[in-house]
Design an enzyme around this catalytic site. Structure first.
Site, mmCIF file in Angstrom:
data_model
loop_
_atom_site.group_PDB
_atom_site.id
_atom_site.type_symbol
_atom_site.label_atom_id
_atom_site.label_comp_id
_atom_site.label_asym_id
_atom_site.label_seq_id
_atom_site.Cartn_x
_atom_site.Cartn_y
_atom_site.Cartn_z
ATOM 1 N N ARG A 57 -23.356 21.922 20.558
ATOM 2 C CA ARG A 57 -24.451 22.480 21.353
ATOM 3 C C ARG A 57 -25.264 23.439 20.499
ATOM 4 O O ARG A 57 -24.716 24.292 19.811
ATOM 5 C CB ARG A 57 -23.894 23.215 22.578
ATOM 6 N N ARG B 66 -16.796 36.287 30.321
ATOM 7 C CA ARG B 66 -17.118 34.908 30.706
ATOM 8 C C ARG B 66 -18.497 34.569 30.141
ATOM 9 O O ARG B 66 -19.161 35.391 29.508
ATOM 10 C CB ARG B 66 -17.115 34.790 32.245
ATOM 11 N N GLY C 245 -24.868 20.395 36.379
ATOM 12 C CA GLY C 245 -26.041 19.674 36.864
ATOM 13 C C GLY C 245 -26.841 20.430 37.908
ATOM 14 O O GLY C 245 -27.847 19.923 38.407
#
Length: 632
Positions: free
Chosen positions: A214, A328, A591
């Site tokens: 990524r 996180r 998504g």
């Protein structure tokens, strides 16, 4: 000097910087509230409190005032549950029976109900003590805070993941066979967890021995040279290699093998790209307006701001260990248009353009996120910063989250949980004290957004603010590209534009700076017959995550299924307007099904014979744009 509104058995104290959003109820019976409506301070706008047989009280506040999910009654903290229907606009409520046990059914004393605001009296004395400290250039969890931490924290404690990059340990890994690395627990943790800090995600379940990589791509702006380099990487891997445009406006490439990773990382540097800190407990790609700098109607060009944020986040490509040990993941965006292409309400930090005292800057929203157990929209921090302080306040918020965030249950470690625990005002104070001068201005009264703005479509040909130039928006079905597609896109950017491409959070692409006289010829290119500038209504807004083809978290396959179903719907239905459909393979919601008109979230269910089978949970009513809110 404090104004209060008094109605039967209710006293309302207006907000203040020290004790905001405090409602004090005085009633003969806690379950017989009869007040129907009260006028509130301008910071709250309005509230309704009325009796419900199942709840002590029902408090409905404006969307930006639901600050946390616990309230204080009779000196104790109580969890707030969703009212019937679960709608955020339906408000929040308390079960009456639980409060009666503590306060008594006929209690006549004053009962203080605190929503948000300062930290509760029950907060432990050391709650504001930073839980991390710097050691040898890395930030680690202090020994006294290590009890009960989650598995991801234990992996970070065993070895800081950034050592793989900063101390070049990735080179040593790449020199070993995959099987050799797998033999040790440390090696296995490197492969499956720590390499994510370098943007490398092992696809153990569906592509064993191969990685997804990524990229960081601030504002979604990329060049033809960068696109060509990425295409050359995935081309090497044949059918195992492909690329995706993500819902965070960046590239993901697939098929990478460990032995090639050092060379790929070096190649990324050479073309001005980086994959650093793009996974796990890091700041994700800073999102901005995909039309930045070319849109005649933009409020501000977001590119300099997203670039500045990225440079800070990854230490100008060298890594920034001060923010690589967050509790996180953490998302950020800078809004530059009335269209809200950036989806600010689902980011941990969103910069909203706003001027104050004749000076341009940003109001701040904080805490928006998706997770399997909870989704929340971002809340106003009641803070404004001048444009030049965009990195300073980002650093202050990240450091507050890093220092104070929980590291226990992984499902309760996103920043909104910290905001809930402390209260929005106490969280704001922690941010303020970390600003260089210990000061953070209150929000501008009005931001620069036009609330009546109708979100535009960027597909097709549109005139830029630069005279004589167009931008052309093209549809990339569910964001999937092959190496040959990327080579062609790079060629088109060179031949018709200024060697630049723009990615969008809807997984599509824009070719900017096309001279008017070249536009028609561009539209005739074979690639634009495949990737249409004028897609059908349902296809134009279709979004799908990676799905089980590659992702080990996904429960169902998404991309091929989404395309097949949408094609069938287009064939059999007529629509007067686009309908946003989003597919996500699991509850992590990459998504983003909650922002869709219709969202499909993968799950397991049972068929007519009671046998386990794949299914979807269906979400309805999400919105993007000026009237954005989450679906249910």
């Amino acid at each position: 000097g404090t104004r209060a509104v008094t109605l039967p058995r209710l006293f309302l104290l207006p907000c203040s910087p020290f004790d905001p959003r405090l409602l004090t109820l005085e009633c003969v019976s806690l379950i017989s509230l009869s007040v129907s409506r009260v006028a509130m301070d301008s910071a709250l706008q309005s509230a309704r409190i009325f009796h419900n047989p199942f709840f002590l009280s029902f408090i409905s506040l404006p969307d930006d005032c639901i600050l946390q999910k616990r309230v204080r009654i009779c000196g104790r903290s109580w969890p707030v549950q969703r009212a019937a229907g679960g709608s955020r606009r339906a408000g929040h409520a308390l079960r009456s029976s639980r409060v009666e046990a503590a306060c008594g059914r006929g209690a006549s004393e004053s009962v203080a109900v605190q929503i948000g605001g300062a930290a509760s009296a029950s907060t432990e004395p050391n709650r504001f003590t930073p839980r991390v400290e710097e050691r040898d250039g890395y930030w680690v969890l202090k020994p006294e805070f290590r009890h009960g931490v989650n598995a991801a924290e234990k992996i970070k404690l065993e070895k800081d993941p950034m050592k793989l990059y900063i101390e070049d340990e990735v080179q040593k890994l790449a020199e070993k066979s995959f099987a050799e690395v797998e033999k040790s627990n440390e090696g296995k943790a490197d492969l499956d967890s720590r390499l994510k800090w370098l943007g490398l995600f092992h696809r153990r379940k569906h592509q064993y021995g191969r990685f997804m990589m990524r990229l960081k791509l601030p504002n979604g702006v990329t060049t033809s040279a960068q696109t060509r380099f990425l295409a050359s990487v995935i081309q090497k891997y044949g059918t195992e290699g492909c690329a995706d445009i993500t819902t965070r406006q960046n590239w993901q490439i697939r098929g990478v093998v460990l032995e090639d990773s050092p060379a790929i990382l070096e190649g990324l540097k050479n073309v001005g790209l980086s994959s650093l800190q793009s996974g796990m407990d890091n700041v994700r790609n800073p999102v901005g307006n995909p039309l930045a700098g070319i849109d005649p109607y933009e409020i501000i060009d977001t590119r300099p701001y997203t670039k500045a944020l990225t440079d800070y986040i990854i230490g100008n490509g060298k890594g920034n260990p001060s923010i690589t040990n967050l509790p996180r993941k953490w998302n950020v965006c800078v809004v530059g248009s009335h269209d809200l292409f950036e989806h600010p309400h689902i980011n941990d930090l969103a910069y909203i353009p706003a001027s104050k005292n004749g000076r341009f800057g940003f109001n701040l929203l904080v805490g928006g996120f998706f997770s399997p157990k909870r989704v929340e929209e971002a809340l106003p921090l009641d803070a404004w910063i001048p444009g030049e302080d965009i990195v300073l306040v980002c650093r202050a918020i990240l450091e507050a989250y890093r220092d104070l965030g929980s590291r226990g249950n992984r499902q309760k470690t996103r920043m909104m949980w910290l905001i809930d625990e402390l209260g929005i005002e106490a969280f704001r104070s922690e941010v303020e004290m970390r600003m260089p001068e210990g000061k953070l201005d209150r929000a501008a009264v009005k931001d620069s957004l036009d609330v009546g703005w109708r979100r535009r479509d960027y597909f097709g040909v549109h005139q830029q603010k630069q005279t004589g130039f167009n931008f052309v928006g093209i549809h990339i079905p569910v964001g999937r590209l092959q190496a040959s597609d990327m080579f062609e896109l790079a060629r088109l950017a060179d031949e018709y534009g200024n060697q630049e491409l723009r990615l969008t959070v809807e997984q599509n692409l824009i070719i900017p700076n096309v001279p008017i006289e070249k536009t028609e010829t561009l539209l005739q290119e074979p690639l634009l017959q495949k990737f249409s500038p004028s897609p059908a209504p349902l296809m134009s807004t279709l979004v799908a995550c990676t799905g089980s083809q590659f992702c080990g978290m996904a429960i169902i396959e998404t991309k091929a299924r989404a395309l097949k179903i949408t094609e069938e719907l287009e064939r059999t239905m007529e629509l007067t307007r686009p309908v946003r459909m989003h597919w996500t393979g699991c509850p992590n919601s990459c998504g983003q099904v909650q922002v869709a008109d219709i969202g499909f979230m993968g799950c397991m269910t049972r068929d007519e014979n009671k046998k386990p089978c794949e299914g979807v949970d269906i979400y309805l009513g999400g919105r993007v744009g000026a009237d954005s809110h989450l679906g249910e």
